[in-house]
Design an enzyme around this catalytic site. Structure first.
Site, PDB file in Angstrom:
ATOM      1  N   SER A  90    -106.305  80.080 -89.018  1.00 24.94           N
ATOM      2  CA  SER A  90    -106.171  79.797 -90.449  1.00 24.94           C
ATOM      3  C   SER A  90    -106.885  80.844 -91.292  1.00 24.94           C
ATOM      4  O   SER A  90    -106.739  80.855 -92.505  1.00 24.94           O
ATOM      5  CB  SER A  90    -106.712  78.407 -90.755  1.00 24.94           C
ATOM      6  OG  SER A  90    -108.033  78.298 -90.297  1.00 24.94           O
ATOM      7  N   HIS A 119     -99.080  80.841 -89.059  1.00 26.76           N
ATOM      8  CA  HIS A 119     -99.999  79.824 -89.569  1.00 26.76           C
ATOM      9  C   HIS A 119     -99.233  78.590 -90.037  1.00 26.76           C
ATOM     10  O   HIS A 119     -98.586  78.610 -91.087  1.00 26.76           O
ATOM     11  CB  HIS A 119    -100.820  80.451 -90.714  1.00 26.76           C
ATOM     12  CG  HIS A 119    -101.882  79.567 -91.260  1.00 26.76           C
ATOM     13  ND1 HIS A 119    -102.435  79.741 -92.513  1.00 26.76           N
ATOM     14  CD2 HIS A 119    -102.518  78.489 -90.735  1.00 26.76           C
ATOM     15  CE1 HIS A 119    -103.344  78.811 -92.724  1.00 26.76           C
ATOM     16  NE2 HIS A 119    -103.411  78.042 -91.668  1.00 26.76           N
ATOM     17  N   GLU A 130     -96.974  80.459 -92.708  1.00 29.99           N
ATOM     18  CA  GLU A 130     -97.429  81.728 -93.289  1.00 29.99           C
ATOM     19  C   GLU A 130     -97.423  82.745 -92.130  1.00 29.99           C
ATOM     20  O   GLU A 130     -98.093  82.531 -91.117  1.00 29.99           O
ATOM     21  CB  GLU A 130     -98.849  81.513 -93.844  1.00 29.99           C
ATOM     22  CG  GLU A 130     -99.383  82.613 -94.713  1.00 29.99           C
ATOM     23  CD  GLU A 130    -100.774  82.244 -95.281  1.00 29.99           C
ATOM     24  OE1 GLU A 130    -101.524  81.487 -94.640  1.00 29.99           O
ATOM     25  OE2 GLU A 130    -101.112  82.755 -96.363  1.00 29.99           O
ATOM     26  N   ASN A 170    -105.422  80.040 -97.640  1.00 28.62           N
ATOM     27  CA  ASN A 170    -106.807  79.586 -97.738  1.00 28.62           C
ATOM     28  C   ASN A 170    -107.622  80.354 -98.775  1.00 28.62           C
ATOM     29  O   ASN A 170    -108.629  79.850 -99.264  1.00 28.62           O
ATOM     30  CB  ASN A 170    -107.468  79.617 -96.363  1.00 28.62           C
ATOM     31  CG  ASN A 170    -107.063  78.387 -95.573  1.00 28.62           C
ATOM     32  OD1 ASN A 170    -106.996  77.290 -96.131  1.00 28.62           O
ATOM     33  ND2 ASN A 170    -106.747  78.560 -94.315  1.00 28.62           N
TER      34      ASN A 170
HETATM   35  N1  CAA Z   1     -97.842  63.697 -88.341  1.00 25.56           N
HETATM   36  C1  CAA Z   1     -96.530  63.543 -88.577  1.00 25.56           C
HETATM   37  N2  CAA Z   1     -96.025  62.935 -89.680  1.00 25.56           N
HETATM   38  C2  CAA Z   1     -96.905  62.449 -90.574  1.00 25.56           C
HETATM   39  C3  CAA Z   1     -98.299  62.569 -90.395  1.00 25.56           C
HETATM   40  C4  CAA Z   1     -98.758  63.215 -89.223  1.00 25.56           C
HETATM   41  N3  CAA Z   1    -100.067  63.379 -88.964  1.00 25.56           N
HETATM   42  N4  CAA Z   1     -98.915  61.990 -91.450  1.00 25.56           N
HETATM   43  C5  CAA Z   1     -97.943  61.536 -92.272  1.00 25.56           C
HETATM   44  N5  CAA Z   1     -96.747  61.838 -91.738  1.00 25.56           N
HETATM   45  C6  CAA Z   1     -95.432  61.566 -92.338  1.00 25.56           C
HETATM   46  C7  CAA Z   1     -95.159  60.091 -92.408  1.00 25.56           C
HETATM   47  O1  CAA Z   1     -94.531  59.636 -91.224  1.00 25.56           O
HETATM   48  C8  CAA Z   1     -94.213  60.010 -93.616  1.00 25.56           C
HETATM   49  O2  CAA Z   1     -92.890  60.363 -93.239  1.00 25.56           O
HETATM   50  P1  CAA Z   1     -91.613  59.695 -93.992  1.00 25.56           P
HETATM   51  O3  CAA Z   1     -91.746  60.002 -95.456  1.00 25.56           O
HETATM   52  O4  CAA Z   1     -90.433  60.349 -93.335  1.00 25.56           O
HETATM   53  O5  CAA Z   1     -91.735  58.234 -93.714  1.00 25.56           O
HETATM   54  C9  CAA Z   1     -94.706  61.124 -94.538  1.00 25.56           C
HETATM   55  O6  CAA Z   1     -95.460  62.012 -93.693  1.00 25.56           O
HETATM   56  C10 CAA Z   1     -95.579  60.594 -95.635  1.00 25.56           C
HETATM   57  O7  CAA Z   1     -96.638  59.892 -95.023  1.00 25.56           O
HETATM   58  P2  CAA Z   1     -97.343  58.606 -95.655  1.00 25.56           P
HETATM   59  O8  CAA Z   1     -96.345  57.835 -96.445  1.00 25.56           O
HETATM   60  O9  CAA Z   1     -98.097  57.910 -94.574  1.00 25.56           O
HETATM   61  O10 CAA Z   1     -98.499  59.185 -96.557  1.00 25.56           O
HETATM   62  P3  CAA Z   1     -98.423  60.147 -97.785  1.00 25.56           P
HETATM   63  O11 CAA Z   1     -97.197  59.960 -98.607  1.00 25.56           O
HETATM   64  O12 CAA Z   1     -99.747  59.994 -98.409  1.00 25.56           O
HETATM   65  O13 CAA Z   1     -98.323  61.602 -97.122  1.00 25.56           O
HETATM   66  C11 CAA Z   1     -99.284  63.574 -96.314  1.00 25.56           C
HETATM   67  C12 CAA Z   1     -99.267  62.056 -96.213  1.00 25.56           C
HETATM   68  C13 CAA Z   1     -97.943  64.131 -95.830  1.00 25.56           C
HETATM   69  C14 CAA Z   1    -100.399  64.039 -95.384  1.00 25.56           C
HETATM   70  C15 CAA Z   1     -99.529  63.969 -97.828  1.00 25.56           C
HETATM   71  O14 CAA Z   1    -100.639  63.299 -98.324  1.00 25.56           O
HETATM   72  C16 CAA Z   1     -99.734  65.447 -98.016  1.00 25.56           C
HETATM   73  O15 CAA Z   1     -98.786  66.223 -98.066  1.00 25.56           O
HETATM   74  N6  CAA Z   1    -101.002  65.864 -98.133  1.00 25.56           N
HETATM   75  C17 CAA Z   1    -101.376  67.274 -98.290  1.00 25.56           C
HETATM   76  C18 CAA Z   1    -101.404  67.899 -96.929  1.00 25.56           C
HETATM   77  C19 CAA Z   1    -101.794  69.333 -96.995  1.00 25.56           C
HETATM   78  O16 CAA Z   1    -102.128  69.906 -98.029  1.00 25.56           O
HETATM   79  N7  CAA Z   1    -101.790  69.955 -95.821  1.00 25.56           N
HETATM   80  C20 CAA Z   1    -102.246  71.324 -95.680  1.00 25.56           C
HETATM   81  C21 CAA Z   1    -103.673  71.306 -95.242  1.00 25.56           C
HETATM   82  S1  CAA Z   1    -104.293  72.936 -95.076  1.00 25.56           S
HETATM   83  C22 CAA Z   1    -103.833  73.378 -93.526  1.00 25.56           C
HETATM   84  O17 CAA Z   1    -103.272  72.671 -92.752  1.00 25.56           O
HETATM   85  C23 CAA Z   1    -104.099  74.772 -93.119  1.00 25.56           C
HETATM   86  C24 CAA Z   1    -105.450  75.298 -93.096  1.00 25.56           C
HETATM   87  O18 CAA Z   1    -105.552  76.454 -92.728  1.00 25.56           O
HETATM   88  C25 CAA Z   1    -106.685  74.575 -93.457  1.00 25.56           C
END
Ligand code: CAA
Length: 286
Positions: free
Chosen positions: A120, A142, A154, A192
């Site tokens: 990352s 990424h 990415e 990031n």
């Molecule tokens: N694995 C697979 N699917 C998942 C999941 C997981 N861990 N968590 C949630 N989902 C799916 C659910 O099954 C659901 O699918 P459907 O819509 O098809 O039913 C969908 O995601 C939405 O989930 P929820 O309804 O339970 O919850 P939500 O609407 O709050 O969404 C979220 C959860 C998708 C995590 C949303 O909150 C989100 O997009 N958050 C931001 C995530 C983000 O910014 N990620 C990047 C982080 S930075 C990174 O990864 C890189 C780095 O270098 C640090």
């Protein structure tokens, strides 16, 4: 054109497991390696559960879920990945460990295979130094958490990465149903470099009493349409990971302005690492 049928993935944690699931659903044979049998078992269980959920929701047919599970192989032996067409490293963010692996990859994969890292923030150019003559085949791929949900990959070119490696990686990410976006090799790349200072600033706002954590997040979710507020997102990513990335940004970009907020570091010292620890900024019971 990517010419990939079999994908080797090293590291079966949250990221490696997610990449494996997406690859298998997209029709690729997957060999997933981890040194821990326990981690592999947890990952296998989570794949069954998550694919089962997709069937329940009607997103995937039972036949397609069964076929995806059949395409997943779990192993503790790195040598079992030797006949893969690409290897994607997804171990913890430890430059020395990654370099040790890329030295092995260069010796194992001698037929033009892409050697990708899901780092990352660690420099692709630095990781590639361990691959010697194979440095032109080293690239950053990424993915974002949760991998099955987030569309972005990415794609980061190191100094020695060839155009052929980049083109094949972009094509592969698309074949995995993702949207690849290229970036160059500077600390934190684009994602990031932009995300972490926002998260860090939210900790400063909390530390300086500008608002309560829940209100900081509410302001950003309701006002900016972010799916999670920055403090909730920090817990999701892991507070220790956030500090680590801030350190990489500060050192790599040579600006103190990127140093992690003292309050963020204090929570890490107290073991409040976020979701994975059950407590970070917020409580995450169960
Ligand atoms: N694995 C697979 N699917 C998942 C999941 C997981 N861990 N968590 C949630 N989902 C799916 C659910 O099954 C659901 O699918 P459907 O819509 O098809 O039913 C969908 O995601 C939405 O989930 P929820 O309804 O339970 O919850 P939500 O609407 O709050 O969404 C979220 C959860 C998708 C995590 C949303 O909150 C989100 O997009 N958050 C931001 C995530 C983000 O910014 N990620 C990047 C982080 S930075 C990174 O990864 C890189 C780095 O270098 C640090």
């Amino acid at each position: 054109m990517h010419n990939v049928k079999k994908i080797g993935i090293v590291g079966a944690g949250q990221m490696g497991g997610g990449i494996a699931q997406v690859g298998a659903v997209s029709g690729f044979e997957i060999r997933l390696q981890d040194t821990s049998a326990g981690v592999l078992d947890t990952c296998r269980g989570s794949h069954k559960k998550r694919l089962g959920r997709l069937v329940e929701k009607g997103t995937l047919s039972q036949d397609d879920a069964d076929a995806a599970l059949d395409r997943l192989t779990y192993t503790e032996r790195l040598d079992d990945l030797a006949d893969c067409d690409i290897v994607i490293e997804a171990v913890i963010e430890d430059a020395a460990l990654k370099k040790e692996l890329f030295q092995k990859f260069a010796a194992m994969f001698t037929h033009g295979q892409i050697l990708a890292t899901n780092t990352s923030s660690i420099s692709i150019t630095q990781i590639a130094t361990a691959a010697g003559d194979a440095a032109d085949r080293v690239i950053g791929m990424h993915f974002f958490n949760p991998v099955p949900v987030m569309k972005l990959v990415e794609v980061i070119k190191g100094l020695a990465t060839s155009q052929d490696t980049t083109s094949r990686t972009l094509a592969l990410a698309e074949a995995m149903g993702k949207t690849p976006v290229p970036a160059n090799d500077r600390a934190g790349f684009v994602s990031n470099r932009v995300l972490m200072p926002m998260i860090n600033e939210a900790f400063y706002a909390w530390m300086e009493g500008v608002a309560e954590p829940a209100h900081i997040d509410q302001i950003m979710t309701l006002g900016m349409a972010h799916p999670m507020g920055p403090l909730r997102l920090a817990d999701f990513i892991g507070l220790d990971t956030c500090v680590h990335i801030m350190d990489v940004l500060a050192d790599g970009l040579n600006r103190e302005h990127y140093r992690a907020c003292p309050l963020l570091k204090q929570l890490v010292t107290a073991g409040r690492l976020g979701d994975k620890a059950g407590r970070g900024v917020f409580d995450h019971p169960g």
